[in-house]
Design a protein around this motif. Structure first.
Motif, PDB file in Angstrom:
ATOM      1  N   THR A   4      49.694  37.295  41.912  1.00 64.45           N
ATOM      2  CA  THR A   4      49.986  35.953  42.410  1.00 64.45           C
ATOM      3  C   THR A   4      49.013  34.963  41.793  1.00 64.45           C
ATOM      4  O   THR A   4      47.892  35.325  41.414  1.00 64.45           O
ATOM      5  CB  THR A   4      49.865  35.906  43.943  1.00 64.45           C
ATOM      6  N   PRO A   5      49.408  33.696  41.674  1.00 62.67           N
ATOM      7  CA  PRO A   5      48.500  32.708  41.064  1.00 62.67           C
ATOM      8  C   PRO A   5      47.215  32.516  41.864  1.00 62.67           C
ATOM      9  O   PRO A   5      46.171  32.211  41.293  1.00 62.67           O
ATOM     10  CB  PRO A   5      49.340  31.431  41.029  1.00 62.67           C
ATOM     11  N   GLU A   6      47.273  32.712  43.188  1.00 60.00           N
ATOM     12  CA  GLU A   6      46.067  32.513  44.002  1.00 60.00           C
ATOM     13  C   GLU A   6      44.984  33.542  43.669  1.00 60.00           C
ATOM     14  O   GLU A   6      43.807  33.192  43.558  1.00 60.00           O
ATOM     15  CB  GLU A   6      46.402  32.592  45.494  1.00 60.00           C
ATOM     16  N   GLU A   7      45.372  34.793  43.496  1.00 62.37           N
ATOM     17  CA  GLU A   7      44.363  35.821  43.230  1.00 62.37           C
ATOM     18  C   GLU A   7      43.912  35.823  41.778  1.00 62.37           C
ATOM     19  O   GLU A   7      42.793  36.240  41.468  1.00 62.37           O
ATOM     20  CB  GLU A   7      44.916  37.205  43.596  1.00 62.37           C
ATOM     21  N   PHE A   8      44.774  35.342  40.857  1.00 56.96           N
ATOM     22  CA  PHE A   8      44.408  35.353  39.443  1.00 56.96           C
ATOM     23  C   PHE A   8      43.763  34.042  39.005  1.00 56.96           C
ATOM     24  O   PHE A   8      43.209  33.966  37.903  1.00 56.96           O
ATOM     25  CB  PHE A   8      45.664  35.614  38.601  1.00 56.96           C
ATOM     26  N   GLU A   9      43.766  33.043  39.855  1.00 58.19           N
ATOM     27  CA  GLU A   9      43.274  31.717  39.480  1.00 58.19           C
ATOM     28  C   GLU A   9      41.835  31.708  38.960  1.00 58.19           C
ATOM     29  O   GLU A   9      41.518  30.973  38.009  1.00 58.19           O
ATOM     30  CB  GLU A   9      43.413  30.776  40.681  1.00 58.19           C
ATOM     31  N   PRO A  10      40.897  32.507  39.513  1.00 62.77           N
ATOM     32  CA  PRO A  10      39.518  32.434  39.008  1.00 62.77           C
ATOM     33  C   PRO A  10      39.324  33.013  37.615  1.00 62.77           C
ATOM     34  O   PRO A  10      38.306  32.719  36.972  1.00 62.77           O
ATOM     35  CB  PRO A  10      38.725  33.264  40.038  1.00 62.77           C
ATOM     36  N   VAL A  11      40.247  33.817  37.113  1.00 60.66           N
ATOM     37  CA  VAL A  11      39.997  34.572  35.875  1.00 60.66           C
ATOM     38  C   VAL A  11      39.757  33.676  34.672  1.00 60.66           C
ATOM     39  O   VAL A  11      38.742  33.830  33.974  1.00 60.66           O
ATOM     40  CB  VAL A  11      41.150  35.571  35.625  1.00 60.66           C
ATOM     41  N   ARG A  33      49.322  37.969  51.381  1.00 58.56           N
ATOM     42  CA  ARG A  33      48.846  38.644  50.169  1.00 58.56           C
ATOM     43  C   ARG A  33      47.509  39.328  50.420  1.00 58.56           C
ATOM     44  O   ARG A  33      47.258  40.432  49.919  1.00 58.56           O
ATOM     45  CB  ARG A  33      48.718  37.632  49.031  1.00 58.56           C
ATOM     46  N   LEU A  34      46.646  38.696  51.222  1.00 59.92           N
ATOM     47  CA  LEU A  34      45.362  39.306  51.550  1.00 59.92           C
ATOM     48  C   LEU A  34      45.559  40.610  52.316  1.00 59.92           C
ATOM     49  O   LEU A  34      44.885  41.609  52.054  1.00 59.92           O
ATOM     50  CB  LEU A  34      44.521  38.327  52.391  1.00 59.92           C
ATOM     51  N   GLN A  35      46.504  40.606  53.249  1.00 63.72           N
ATOM     52  CA  GLN A  35      46.814  41.835  53.975  1.00 63.72           C
ATOM     53  C   GLN A  35      47.362  42.911  53.032  1.00 63.72           C
ATOM     54  O   GLN A  35      47.020  44.088  53.157  1.00 63.72           O
ATOM     55  CB  GLN A  35      47.827  41.543  55.088  1.00 63.72           C
TER      56      GLN A  35
END
Length: 466
Positions: free
Chosen positions: A39-46, A363-365
């Motif tokens: 998802t864009p939220e989890e990959f955003e920091p990369v 998504r966190l769950q």
């Protein structure tokens, strides 16, 4: 007799042809073919973390000379410290400490392998199969020693920054290539010794390993998947290079030959044997695989990112590709990660059906459940030293805690083990000084120069295969 010999030759020829076809048609996208999309939220920091790592290579970010397209997008006033090779004295690669107040993060970023630095080779080669145990698993000895030294040196600085910013900032460790191994083991040490940074909790410690080195055994790679995120671009050879890491050193000189030999060797090693070898090292944590090329497709396709916490089939196969070395470059990884993130954001805007907060919570769950399932899968496959989350909670009182030891004592112990002389025997590896003497020659001014490739390769140390 001639008919039997002819039949055996045909079987061998057909078998080898089948293996060669499978190897030549194996592409990097096969490793993550069954994984779900990130998802864009989890990959955003990369992409942002990639730019911070790139800033380590820049002598002055106020007047950048090697900035990626779009610049580093960093505030020069938030750069806390820059440490060079002269200051580390070969104990660790250069690094920077950056306080990102916009994203509420304290970032320690470590650069990758420098091909002309003797100290990086010594750090990489300071390991023997099954030499170093830590937290119930095996890790790379030299990288662990470097991580401990770095933490002892910068713990007060990091602790002060974290306390001054309200004890709520995330502590982010990031590295590329050789630096990724140091960053991963540094995160593991901090999780187990949070008191060194003022008692920072596990949920505020994060690590991003870009083009990661294989630095820890499988049980630890899965165990710390909630802390460590590994980013791999398509066919990158480093996460796929089998243990020990000496193979990586040799691959710098004859990569095609090494790839073919590793492919041939791994064909005859059963998957069960690999999983049950506690000394075999793996790329750490949760995997994010950026896929931009597919079989029988000309050119690049729009990059997509797949993610999982794999247990079996964890990037075990070398890809015979002309891009296996170029995909290792941090510049290309940053560029493709940025493209993939923009594409994911555009796609999510078109298909969003619920408020973002709910999506992020769900998504966190899912991520927590995937980690728990991966731990249970490792136990079911009888991976050495693997434990479920419930078992660790019952034995230690809190997840993944280990007995606290003084890090200075641990650093002295690892240093003593690496410097301890070994008995001479047939086939024994040369010492580090002997190795450097064989691979480098000094000029009258004291500068180091590599010998010719054909002279260096035969004298490189032999590897021990698992």
């Amino acid at each position: 007799m001639s008919v039997c010999c002819c039949g055996v030759e045909c079987v061998v020829f057909i078998g080898f042809s089948r293996w060669l076809w499978k190897r030549c048609t194996y592409v990097g996208s096969n490793d993550s073919a069954t994984w779900p999309s990130a998802t864009p939220e989890e990959f955003e920091p990369v992409p942002r973390i990639c730019r911070v790592i790139l800033a380590v290579y820049e002598p002055n970010i106020r007047n950048p000379q090697f900035a990626p397209p779009g610049g580093y997008r960093l505030n020069p006033d938030w750069l806390i410290k820059r440490v060079t090779y002269e200051e580390t004295q070969g104990r660790a690669p250069p690094y920077i400490i950056y306080a990102d107040h916009h994203n509420r993060e304290i970032v320690l970023a470590i650069r990758g392998l420098n091909l002309i630095k003797e100290s990086d080779y010594k750090l990489l080669l300071d390991n023997r199969l099954g030499m170093q145990m830590f937290d119930g698993g095996f890790v790379h000895h030299g990288l662990l020693k470097s991580a401990i030294w770095l933490l002892n040196r910068e713990s007060e600085t990091l602790k002060k920054l974290w306390v001054e910013n309200g004890r709520c900032y995330k502590m982010v460790f990031a590295g590329h290539s050789l630096g990724s191994g140091v960053a991963a083991l540094l995160a593991v040490v901090v999780v187990n010794h949070g008191n060194k940074l003022g008692g920072i909790p596990r949920n505020l410690v994060t690590c991003y390993t870009i083009a990661p080195a294989r630095c820890m055994s499988l049980n630890l790679a899965v165990k710390y998947a909630d802390v460590i995120q590994s980013v791999i671009l398509q066919d990158d050879f480093l996460p796929r290079t089998a243990t020990p890491l000496e193979d990586i050193f040799k691959s710098l000189f004859c990569l095609p030959c090494l790839m073919f030999l590793i492919c041939l060797r791994d064909t005859f090693i059963p998957e069960e044997r690999k999983l049950r070898d506690p000394r075999r090292l793996y790329a750490p944590g949760r995997m994010y695989h950026i896929v931009e090329r597919k079989f029988c497709r000309c050119g690049r396709v729009p990059p997509e990112v797949r993610t999982a916490i794999p247990v079996e089939g964890r990037f075990e196969h070398i890809v015979l590709s002309c891009n296996s070395t170029s995909d290792h470059g941090i510049v290309w990884i940053e560029r493709e990660a940025e493209k993939a993130l923009i594409r994911m954001k555009d796609s999510s805007v078109e298909t969003v059906t619920s408020p973002p907060r709910v999506q992020r919570f769900e998504r966190l769950q899912t991520i927590e459940k995937e980690h728990k399932d991966a731990l249970e899968r490792a136990v079911s496959l009888k991976v050495p030293h693997a434990e479920t989350l419930e078992k660790e909670l019952s034995e230690h009182g809190n997840p993944r805690s280990v007995e606290a030891k003084d890090l200075h004592t641990l650093e002295d112990k690892t240093t003593e083990e690496s410097s301890r002389p070994q008995p001479k025997s047939i086939g024994e590896r040369a010492t580090w000084d002997e190795l450097v003497a064989k691979l480098f020659k000094k000029s009258e001014l004291g500068d180091l120069h590599l010998h010719r490739i054909q002279d260096a390769v035969p004298n490189s140390p032999g590897s021990q295969n698992s």
